[in-house]
Design an enzyme around this catalytic site. Sequence first.
Site, PDB file in Angstrom:
ATOM      1  N   ASP A 388       0.851  -1.178   0.000  1.00 12.73           N
ATOM      2  CA  ASP A 388       0.000   0.000   0.000  1.00 12.73           C
ATOM      3  C   ASP A 388       0.890   1.231   0.000  1.00 12.73           C
ATOM      4  OD1 ASP A 388      -2.195   1.595   0.060  1.00 12.73           O
ATOM      5  OD2 ASP A 388      -2.688   1.253   2.161  1.00 12.73           O
ATOM      6  N   ASP A 707      -2.107  -3.058   6.166  1.00 15.35           N
ATOM      7  CA  ASP A 707      -2.464  -2.942   7.581  1.00 15.35           C
ATOM      8  C   ASP A 707      -3.948  -2.764   7.843  1.00 15.35           C
ATOM      9  OD1 ASP A 707      -2.810  -0.421   6.597  1.00 15.35           O
ATOM     10  OD2 ASP A 707      -1.444   0.582   7.975  1.00 15.35           O
ATOM     11  N   ASP A 711      -6.955  -4.974   3.301  1.00 14.92           N
ATOM     12  CA  ASP A 711      -5.758  -5.685   2.856  1.00 14.92           C
ATOM     13  C   ASP A 711      -5.753  -7.155   3.276  1.00 14.92           C
ATOM     14  OD1 ASP A 711      -4.577  -3.325   1.784  1.00 14.92           O
ATOM     15  OD2 ASP A 711      -3.940  -2.738   3.791  1.00 14.92           O
ATOM     16  N   ASN A 800      22.427 -42.789   8.387  1.00 14.83           N
ATOM     17  CA  ASN A 800      21.532 -41.715   7.950  1.00 14.83           C
ATOM     18  C   ASN A 800      21.338 -40.670   9.040  1.00 14.83           C
ATOM     19  OD1 ASN A 800      20.678 -41.655   5.325  1.00 14.83           O
ATOM     20  ND2 ASN A 800      18.545 -42.127   5.796  1.00 14.83           N
ATOM     21  N   ASP A 804      22.452 -36.794   9.091  1.00 14.07           N
ATOM     22  CA  ASP A 804      21.469 -35.724   9.289  1.00 14.07           C
ATOM     23  C   ASP A 804      21.860 -34.819  10.455  1.00 14.07           C
ATOM     24  OD1 ASP A 804      19.843 -36.368   7.174  1.00 14.07           O
ATOM     25  OD2 ASP A 804      18.605 -37.749   8.330  1.00 14.07           O
TER      26      ASP A 804
END
Length: 965
Positions: A388, A707, A711, A800, A804
């Site tokens: 805006d 705001d 909107d 694994n 990770d």
Amino acid sequence: MADPLFDVEKAFAKVPKEGTLAARAIDICTLVSSFLSDCSLPSSAKLGDAKSVEDNIVRSAALDKDALLASLKTSLNGLTTEDAKERLRVHGPNVLSTKLARRWYKILWNAFWHPFNVILLVLATISGATSDIATVIVMCLMVVLSVGVRFYQEFKSSRAASKLSELVRDGAAVKRRENGSSEDGVEVEINQEGVVPGDIVILRTGDLLPGDVRLVTSNNLLVSQSALTGESIAVEKYADVIEDESTPLLDLKNVCFMGTSVESGRALGVVISTGDNTYISTIATYLARRAPINSFQKGVRRVSYLLICFMLAMVPIVIVISGFTTHNWGNSALFGISVAVGLTPEMLPMIVNANLARGALVMARKKCIVKTLDSVQNMGAMDILCTDKTGTLTIDRVAMVQYMDCDGISKDRVFEYAYLNSHFQTGLKNLIDSAILSFGDQVLVGGDRKIDPSKYKFVSELPFDFVRRRMSVILEVEDFGSNDGLQSPQVDVHHTAISSMGRKSCILVTKGALEEMLEICSSVQTDIEGRVAMTPEYRKKLLSMGEELNADGLRLVAVATKELNQRKHATTTMSPPTVHDHFSKIFNEQHNYRHSEESDMVFHGILTFQDPPKESAREAIESLERKGVALKVLTGDALSIAVKICKDVGIATDFVVSGPELALLDSNAFVKTVHQATIMAKLTPNQKLKVVDALKVGGHTVGFLGDGINDSLALKSADVGISVDSATSVAKDAADIILLEKDLNVLVAGVTRGRITHGNTIKYIKMAASSNFGNVFSILVASAWLPFDPMKPIQILTQNLLYDFSQASIPWDKMDPEYLEAPHQWSAKGIATFMICMGPISSIFDITTFNLMWFHYGIRTVERQAVFQTAWFLEGLLTQTLVIHMLRTKKIPFIQETASVPVLITTAIIVGIGLAIPYTPLGKTEKMVHPYASYYYFLAITVFAYCCLAQLVKMLYIRVFKKWL
């Protein structure tokens, strides 16, 4: 703008008929994952009955009063009590319904129902059947974390619509009459829930509209529509107009909307719609729905489907090859399940959310409060920001810009008269009055040219109304005429209007709209010629001047004066009367002043006003443009005002469009126009939503900064909705990020942090995907070669998890500065290409390890498989962990770029743990043995060679594909 479903036939027609098998496989897997992802996405939400609601309002505005009352089966006398009860039964209570808000268990089910979660639970179930409890625990934990985060976010957003109830107050004044009575109804105060269509409502200053109301009579009605348009200046409303059906909804002059409020004046109106049939209800309907899938969610989902596609394609192949090699189909099936586990990035939700949480914490220190974790990444991926104008590009306060006489020359007397008019008026001072008084207090009062109101005495006033569009005050002043050139054109016009020559005069000081002021002026005060006649040429000149100023986005107020004849009057004290006096006619009646006094006046000049641009706006816009973020201004204000502000802050104004113009376009033209336009003005809330959706359909990651309630639709639909802490509660609930300061510079910092988060997220996904793919490729080779499993399922899971965990510090890692200069979108095809190119590198060294074990150490039997499995466990873990440093940057690691300290520490710890496991009880539990001492020499050479080859392939990859992460 609904995103059309993926067309399978057209999609596969795009797969190239030529090229390598791997390239075609990547395209097919990518298209399948996109198809699965898009089929599970909700279509872009429409506003339900929004069009019928708006059509009903517009039709009512186009009817004359008699036809309108007849269509609603009511009269100016009001509804009878019985009729009102029946209508309440038919239409229901006048409240904004929350029936569309989903139950918590539906949201929970929706959060769970994702193929990635289903796959994890299927694998956990099969692992449980084989007594692999560790795998079951890990898989279920990942599902709980993933579902929990998503449930929390969706449940929170589903409550946004309920905040609209704050706009509904308890009382409403309506006309009601007894059953069967034809007499005029009496005013009664009822609970607003009891207001029904056809009710005659009485509106006064401060009232909140109890529904969508068509005015029947009005008197100087000024209504604040800021809740719907975002504009702080109230708008005039008239009953005596019949609107054309082409008039934009929020520009209707004879309709007031539920949720707006009366700033001043009085009116009588008929309620045309209540509750879920009001215009504001269309906003509540949309907010109660499930939030659209944003760019981040869509990207993660497509990546998940891509990995699932690869898994479903490769696991059967592994089972078949292993079964024919070992002739043990039961073990081969279990081994295939462990391969599926290996291909599944089970820590994807945890790592990704940790990365997002880290970004949210950093952004919080930069005045950005993150409500939805996904929005951190979307902020970085954002390539279009819709914002805006008010409060973002401007200071959100009307300020006076300049004052000038008829020749465009700044003259103090012009401002002094305007200041006196605003100072002495007794009504509620509007934003223009506040701007004049503020400017006078800061610039003139206390300076070299003082305005001393004490030298004037208030006599009376002619209040503002929307027919005259001006207001006047009558003041007593000493010797007004002899010092202001009103009696003689030869006087010194540089003198101030304030004098103390001794003779008292009574003057009329008027300010108002330019055209209406010119109608009552017969002369003009000039700097050179003194007072001259207001000729048609002069009038045309002044109107042309006004048009030019309006084209620059300025609001205008004209000023004129007139010396009145001496009358018997009792002047007031120096202080103006009370507000109550403003609404009575006591002064005008006492002194016999009428509106007819506003004639034969002397025109002095024009004052201009605007909501001025922020000093920081231009710099912030330039920073966003350097980072590849295009700015589009979406406003409910007039196009000329928006263009002027945008020019001042450096936004291109070559292609601008208004809401009414957009409303005339078909879908294709609409999408094309909003992509080209940089400024879109006079937009309704629904149009803002459509603009955002059209940009998303074009493949952009769209941010929206707003705001107001107007909107909230666009905020919820955008990939990242951004609001401010001073916004309405509805806007803040619909937003993903709350700025503690409404400043684009705060957003620039957020974009940078978002790109770091996005880059680190992509690092993990590409590393995990390529590593898992390389492992499975190696398993395919081993399954066709070895008479035993190359690694046990529990060893695959342990490897694994360690890998990770080695990546758990990625949220604290750095990104190359070059990466932060442009937005980056999710690309399932890019990840697939990365997997295919980088994954097999690890397989090359896996195969060299197989050869080492088979030929050098002679491990060829099931009895010695533990040595083989331990060796491959170590080689696979070390190469995967250390290659993080090769893959995390496009530069040469440790020479051109070094990882952050947390990443260095984590990888060192995981390498140490991996080397130690064969010597611990955990290693014994997993049936590992102590490797040969000489093997460590080969392991060191393998790791070094792997890193060198990965760097070489990386350089070739960048040269071919022109990008890395």
